[in-house]
Design a protein around this motif. Structure first.
Motif, PDB file in Angstrom:
ATOM      1  N   ARG A 186       0.835  -1.208   0.000  1.00 20.71           N
ATOM      2  CA  ARG A 186       0.000   0.000   0.000  1.00 20.71           C
ATOM      3  C   ARG A 186       0.865   1.252   0.000  1.00 20.71           C
ATOM      4  O   ARG A 186       0.599   2.197  -0.735  1.00 20.71           O
ATOM      5  N   PHE A 187       1.901   1.261   0.835  1.00 21.74           N
ATOM      6  CA  PHE A 187       2.794   2.424   0.861  1.00 21.74           C
ATOM      7  C   PHE A 187       3.479   2.598  -0.481  1.00 21.74           C
ATOM      8  O   PHE A 187       3.590   3.719  -0.986  1.00 21.74           O
ATOM      9  N   ALA A 188       3.956   1.495  -1.061  1.00 18.78           N
ATOM     10  CA  ALA A 188       4.621   1.574  -2.368  1.00 18.78           C
ATOM     11  C   ALA A 188       3.667   2.137  -3.422  1.00 18.78           C
ATOM     12  O   ALA A 188       4.061   2.968  -4.245  1.00 18.78           O
ATOM     13  N   GLY A 189       2.420   1.702  -3.398  1.00 20.94           N
ATOM     14  CA  GLY A 189       1.434   2.212  -4.349  1.00 20.94           C
ATOM     15  C   GLY A 189       1.178   3.693  -4.159  1.00 20.94           C
ATOM     16  O   GLY A 189       1.146   4.470  -5.127  1.00 20.94           O
ATOM     17  N   GLN A 190       1.014   4.116  -2.909  1.00 23.55           N
ATOM     18  CA  GLN A 190       0.776   5.539  -2.633  1.00 23.55           C
ATOM     19  C   GLN A 190       1.977   6.379  -3.048  1.00 23.55           C
ATOM     20  O   GLN A 190       1.835   7.440  -3.665  1.00 23.55           O
ATOM     21  N   ARG A 191       3.164   5.896  -2.726  1.00 23.33           N
ATOM     22  CA  ARG A 191       4.390   6.658  -3.054  1.00 23.33           C
ATOM     23  C   ARG A 191       4.614   6.712  -4.553  1.00 23.33           C
ATOM     24  O   ARG A 191       5.048   7.736  -5.087  1.00 23.33           O
ATOM     25  N   TYR A 192       4.299   5.630  -5.253  1.00 20.51           N
ATOM     26  CA  TYR A 192       4.444   5.616  -6.708  1.00 20.51           C
ATOM     27  C   TYR A 192       3.477   6.599  -7.360  1.00 20.51           C
ATOM     28  O   TYR A 192       3.849   7.336  -8.269  1.00 20.51           O
ATOM     29  N   ARG A 193       2.238   6.633  -6.899  1.00 18.34           N
ATOM     30  CA  ARG A 193       1.266   7.583  -7.455  1.00 18.34           C
ATOM     31  C   ARG A 193       1.696   9.018  -7.181  1.00 18.34           C
ATOM     32  O   ARG A 193       1.558   9.888  -8.035  1.00 18.34           O
ATOM     33  N   GLN A 194       2.255   9.266  -5.971  1.00 21.42           N
ATOM     34  CA  GLN A 194       2.754  10.611  -5.650  1.00 21.42           C
ATOM     35  C   GLN A 194       3.916  10.966  -6.570  1.00 21.42           C
ATOM     36  O   GLN A 194       3.993  12.090  -7.085  1.00 21.42           O
ATOM     37  N   LEU A 195       4.811  10.018  -6.804  1.00 24.36           N
ATOM     38  CA  LEU A 195       5.949  10.259  -7.695  1.00 24.36           C
ATOM     39  C   LEU A 195       5.475  10.554  -9.113  1.00 24.36           C
ATOM     40  O   LEU A 195       5.996  11.467  -9.767  1.00 24.36           O
ATOM     41  N   GLU A 196       4.486   9.812  -9.588  1.00 21.49           N
ATOM     42  CA  GLU A 196       3.943  10.072 -10.929  1.00 21.49           C
ATOM     43  C   GLU A 196       3.384  11.490 -11.027  1.00 21.49           C
ATOM     44  O   GLU A 196       3.595  12.173 -12.027  1.00 21.49           O
ATOM     45  N   ARG A 197       2.670  11.937  -9.990  1.00 24.34           N
ATOM     46  CA  ARG A 197       2.127  13.296  -9.996  1.00 24.34           C
ATOM     47  C   ARG A 197       3.251  14.324 -10.009  1.00 24.34           C
ATOM     48  O   ARG A 197       3.206  15.314 -10.745  1.00 24.34           O
ATOM     49  N   ASP A 198       4.291  14.083  -9.183  1.00 25.00           N
ATOM     50  CA  ASP A 198       5.420  15.025  -9.126  1.00 25.00           C
ATOM     51  C   ASP A 198       6.172  15.076 -10.446  1.00 25.00           C
ATOM     52  O   ASP A 198       6.572  16.156 -10.899  1.00 25.00           O
ATOM     53  N   LEU A 199       6.376  13.919 -11.071  1.00 26.60           N
ATOM     54  CA  LEU A 199       7.092  13.882 -12.353  1.00 26.60           C
ATOM     55  C   LEU A 199       6.295  14.564 -13.457  1.00 26.60           C
ATOM     56  O   LEU A 199       6.870  15.152 -14.380  1.00 26.60           O
ATOM     57  N   ALA A 200       4.961  14.494 -13.369  1.00 21.31           N
ATOM     58  CA  ALA A 200       4.127  15.125 -14.396  1.00 21.31           C
ATOM     59  C   ALA A 200       4.184  16.648 -14.323  1.00 21.31           C
ATOM     60  O   ALA A 200       3.899  17.332 -15.307  1.00 21.31           O
ATOM     61  N   LEU A 201       4.595  17.180 -13.172  1.00 19.04           N
ATOM     62  CA  LEU A 201       4.620  18.636 -13.001  1.00 19.04           C
ATOM     63  C   LEU A 201       5.892  19.283 -13.528  1.00 19.04           C
ATOM     64  O   LEU A 201       5.967  20.504 -13.598  1.00 19.04           O
ATOM     65  N   THR A 202       6.902  18.478 -13.873  1.00 18.07           N
ATOM     66  CA  THR A 202       8.154  19.063 -14.358  1.00 18.07           C
ATOM     67  C   THR A 202       8.653  18.331 -15.605  1.00 18.07           C
ATOM     68  O   THR A 202       8.480  17.128 -15.731  1.00 18.07           O
ATOM     69  N   ASN A 203       9.243  19.090 -16.496  1.00 18.08           N
ATOM     70  CA  ASN A 203       9.868  18.512 -17.687  1.00 18.08           C
ATOM     71  C   ASN A 203      11.385  18.501 -17.563  1.00 18.08           C
ATOM     72  O   ASN A 203      12.075  17.984 -18.441  1.00 18.08           O
ATOM     73  N   ASP A 204      11.903  19.071 -16.499  1.00 21.53           N
ATOM     74  CA  ASP A 204      13.341  19.146 -16.277  1.00 21.53           C
ATOM     75  C   ASP A 204      13.863  17.757 -15.900  1.00 21.53           C
ATOM     76  O   ASP A 204      13.487  17.193 -14.869  1.00 21.53           O
TER      77      ASP A 204
END
Length: 199
Positions: free
Chosen positions: A83-101
């Motif tokens: 569950r933690f891995a899933g939550q952290r992965y979804r958070q990472l996907e959101r963070d990566l979508a906010l930057t192109n750098d």
């Protein structure tokens, strides 16, 4: 004696009437619900949540019961990690979508990797082989990606290949997918504790 019984009976009736007379209905005592006209009769209805009915499970033998208990223990032990891995992965996907750098994306991935390692490194190292297999399946269930695909997407092909090679030595396959039909015992255990999934 009769007069005493009559007195007690009258006192009881009087008390019951008095307590009934004290019931007052106010504006907040009315609950408004939707209604349906069914053959001229007004029927109230209320939408309730989904109810799952589970029959009491019976086992053919003590060995089957022990296997189920062991599986339940293993699933409940690794479920918080998945569950933690899933939550952290979804958070990472959101963070990566906010930057192109690209540099910033690498920093985000490295930070996520460090956070997961710091939190679970000792605990995950002590998992049994069967607990590791269940964890790999549950991570796929939570993220809809196999562990191999996650490592490949986040770290590249070479680290994914190396991790898969190490996993194979210990009897695991990071490409294992979660199949609800094939893993219905695990799914039943997860549902029995009230957790469904993010998906």
């Amino acid at each position: 004696m009769k007069s005493k019984a009559l007195f007690l009976f009258c006192a009881f009736i009087f008390t019951a009437m008095l307590s009934r007379a004290q019931v007052a209905y106010g504006p907040k005592d009315t609950i408004r619900v939707a209604t349906t006209n069914y053959n001229g009769e007004i029927i109230p209805w209320v939408v309730i949540g989904e109810v799952t009915v589970i029959d009491k499970r019976t086992f053919k033998s003590k060995e089957d019961f022990d296997n189920y208990r062991r599986l339940r223990y293993n699933v409940l032990k690794v479920l918080p990690y998945a569950r933690f891995a899933g939550q952290r992965y979804r958070q990472l996907e959101r963070d990566l979508a906010l930057t192109n750098d690209k540099r910033k994306q690498k920093e985000l991935i490295k930070s996520c990797d460090k956070e997961i390692k710091d939190l679970f490194n000792d605990k995950i190292k002590n998992l049994t082989i069967s607990q590791g297999e269940i964890l790999i399946k549950l991570i796929d269930r939570e993220t809809n990606n196999s562990s191999f695909d996650l490592v490949k997407d986040l770290k590249g092909n070479v680290p994914a290949f190396l991790m898969q090679s190490v996993a194979k030595i210990f009897g695991h396959d990071l490409k294992t997918k979660y199949d609800v039909d094939q893993d219905m015992e695990i799914e039943g255990i997860i549902h029995s504790v009230g957790y469904y999934s993010y998906q």
